[in-house]
Write an enzyme that holds these catalytic residues in place. Structure first.
Site, PDB file in Angstrom:
ATOM      1  N   SER A 172      33.764  40.636  49.732  1.00 50.31           N
ATOM      2  CA  SER A 172      32.864  40.296  50.832  1.00 50.31           C
ATOM      3  C   SER A 172      32.871  41.373  51.910  1.00 50.31           C
ATOM      4  O   SER A 172      32.491  42.521  51.641  1.00 50.31           O
ATOM      5  CB  SER A 172      33.260  38.921  51.383  1.00 50.31           C
ATOM      6  OG  SER A 172      32.313  38.432  52.288  1.00 50.31           O
ATOM      7  N   ASP A 340      25.860  32.850  44.544  1.00 50.39           N
ATOM      8  CA  ASP A 340      26.454  33.310  45.791  1.00 50.39           C
ATOM      9  C   ASP A 340      25.408  33.274  46.901  1.00 50.39           C
ATOM     10  O   ASP A 340      24.394  33.971  46.835  1.00 50.39           O
ATOM     11  CB  ASP A 340      26.993  34.729  45.617  1.00 50.39           C
ATOM     12  CG  ASP A 340      27.932  35.165  46.723  1.00 50.39           C
ATOM     13  OD1 ASP A 340      27.753  34.708  47.866  1.00 50.39           O
ATOM     14  OD2 ASP A 340      28.836  35.976  46.447  1.00 50.39           O
ATOM     15  N   HIS A 373      30.430  32.641  46.067  1.00 54.82           N
ATOM     16  CA  HIS A 373      31.173  33.640  46.837  1.00 54.82           C
ATOM     17  C   HIS A 373      32.687  33.530  46.674  1.00 54.82           C
ATOM     18  O   HIS A 373      33.372  34.541  46.499  1.00 54.82           O
ATOM     19  CB  HIS A 373      30.801  33.502  48.320  1.00 54.82           C
ATOM     20  CG  HIS A 373      31.028  34.730  49.131  1.00 54.82           C
ATOM     21  ND1 HIS A 373      30.286  35.882  48.967  1.00 54.82           N
ATOM     22  CD2 HIS A 373      31.912  34.996  50.122  1.00 54.82           C
ATOM     23  CE1 HIS A 373      30.699  36.803  49.815  1.00 54.82           C
ATOM     24  NE2 HIS A 373      31.698  36.290  50.529  1.00 54.82           N
TER      25      HIS A 373
END
Length: 397
Positions: A172, A340, A373
């Site tokens: 991320s 995601d 995610h």
């Protein structure tokens, strides 16, 4: 439609605030007692070392090292790997699953020298050579500074300690800072290869309605106007208690609401994440990310007027991070998911378009249709679907 969503967004922000407020005492104890090493690594039978790294702009970062796996193999010249977490978490994010499922443990047990980074402002990294977290100036940074100061300091330190160049794993926000640095040809002289999980460069097409409404309401900017330089903060603890407890809102579902429907998280790993979430970041950092969502751009922090931008950048608009400038021979692995809501498929495809001239034998792209995610760091089957290819990639380079 705006009022209900506004309430939901405020609930989320306040929930983050109250969790952080109730953890203040615990955080100070963690730092005294050794924190992540003692509570999450030594308890699993791993040797762990606590290190401190000072950045060029004065921040003192905590860095945990796992020099060997549980077998106690002390083979010399192990290849170092630096793991960099995402937003509102710290290095504990790599350690929430059992050793056969969590990447940091898996790397150590496969003969790598593992280093766990903690971003400035998180529990292990709240030191500074002249400031304290109570000083507004302490929080005067966005991910620009993470790319310009934190990563270079960490890379240099690991290189100095091991005498070797390192592999890198980012998740991320940890991918965004690395890509930004690579695009400016930083870190490359100390890098072997980089694996980017849930890669973020562009945010303009993110599908998280939750985040989009947060951004459209300029909530981060409003926090700054109120003088709240650190996120989360505890200004509205009583209200969040009322909403989450009295009104019966299930705040534990917010992870999935924000990040997308993760396919394969165990209830134990979710509970562990909740216990270790949230960690602090700068309001300015949230504002910078919000700018990216609104504009669809990949630029340095925008100060909002040409004169102030001129003071900082000597140009009226923020400089652009050009992903096409990443050298074509840098070994990169990108792994992204179809569910995601933050690292949206369309935004990742835009990044890949910028990398279209990358050397084909130096770019590995993996797509997991059912992953969201958090699956990339917490899924019960990531060890096979994500980490096995990652290990093979590292061993190739």
């Amino acid at each position: 439609m705006e009022n209900p969503w506004t309430i939901i967004l405020v609930v989320a922000l306040l929930w983050v605030s109250v969790v952080a407020a109730t953890r203040t005492k615990l955080q100070s104890i963690e730092n005294v007692d050794g924190g992540i090493c003692k509570s999450m690594l030594e308890t699993q039978g791993y040797t762990c070392q606590e290190h401190k790294v000072t950045t060029e702009d004065g921040y003192i970062l905590g860095l945990q090292r796992i020099p060997m796996g549980r077998s106690g193999d002390e083979t010399p010249n192990k290849k170092p790997v630096l793991l960099q977490h995402g937003l509102l978490v710290d290095a504990s994010a790599w350690l929430l699953n059992p050793p056969d499922q969590a990447l940091a443990f898996i790397l150590a047990d496969n003969g790598f020298d593992v280093w766990l980074a903690n971003t400035r402002g998180t529990n292990s990294s709240r030191g500074h050579t002249s400031l304290t977290p109570n000083d507004p100036a302490y929080w005067d940074w966005s991910w620009d500074e993470l790319a310009a100061y934190d990563l270079p300091a960490l890379f240099k330190y690991v290189n100095n300690q091991t005498g070797q160049n390192l592999h890198y794993v980012g998740h991320s926000l940890g991918t965004l800072t690395a890509l930004a640095a690579f695009s400016q040809e930083k870190l490359l002289n100390l890098l072997r290869s980089a694996a980017l999980l849930s890669p973020i460069a562009y945010l303009g097409q993110m599908s998280s309605l939750f985040i989009r409404i947060f951004v459209d309401l300029f909530l981060a900017e409003k926090q700054k106007l109120l003088g709240l330089h650190e996120v989360p903060n505890s200004e509205t603890k009583e209200l969040v208690d009322f909403i989450c407890n009295t009104l019966g809102v299930d705040c534990t579902d917010l992870f999935e609401t924000i990040t997308g429907p993760n396919c394969c998280l165990s209830s134990a790993s979710k509970a562990a994440l909740f216990k270790n979430f949230p960690r602090s970041t700068a309001t300015k950092n949230i504002i910078h990310l919000s700018q990216m969502v609104r504009m669809g751009t990949l630029e340095m922090y925008d100060y909002g007027n040409e004169d102030t931008n001129m003071e900082h950048y000597k140009q009226p608009t923020p400089p652009v991070y050009n992903m096409a400038n990443i050298p074509k021979d840098v070994p990169l692995l990108l792994s992204y998911g179809g569910r995601d809501a933050l690292s949206d498929v369309n935004d990742v495809e835009l990044l890949l378009d910028n990398l279209e001239d990358h050397d084909k034998d130096k770019l590995v792209v993996e797509y997991r249709e059912d992953y969201a995610h958090l699956d990339f760091i917490m899924s019960v089957n990531a060890n096979q679907l994500v980490y096995d290819p990652l290990l093979a990639f590292f061993k190739l380079h």
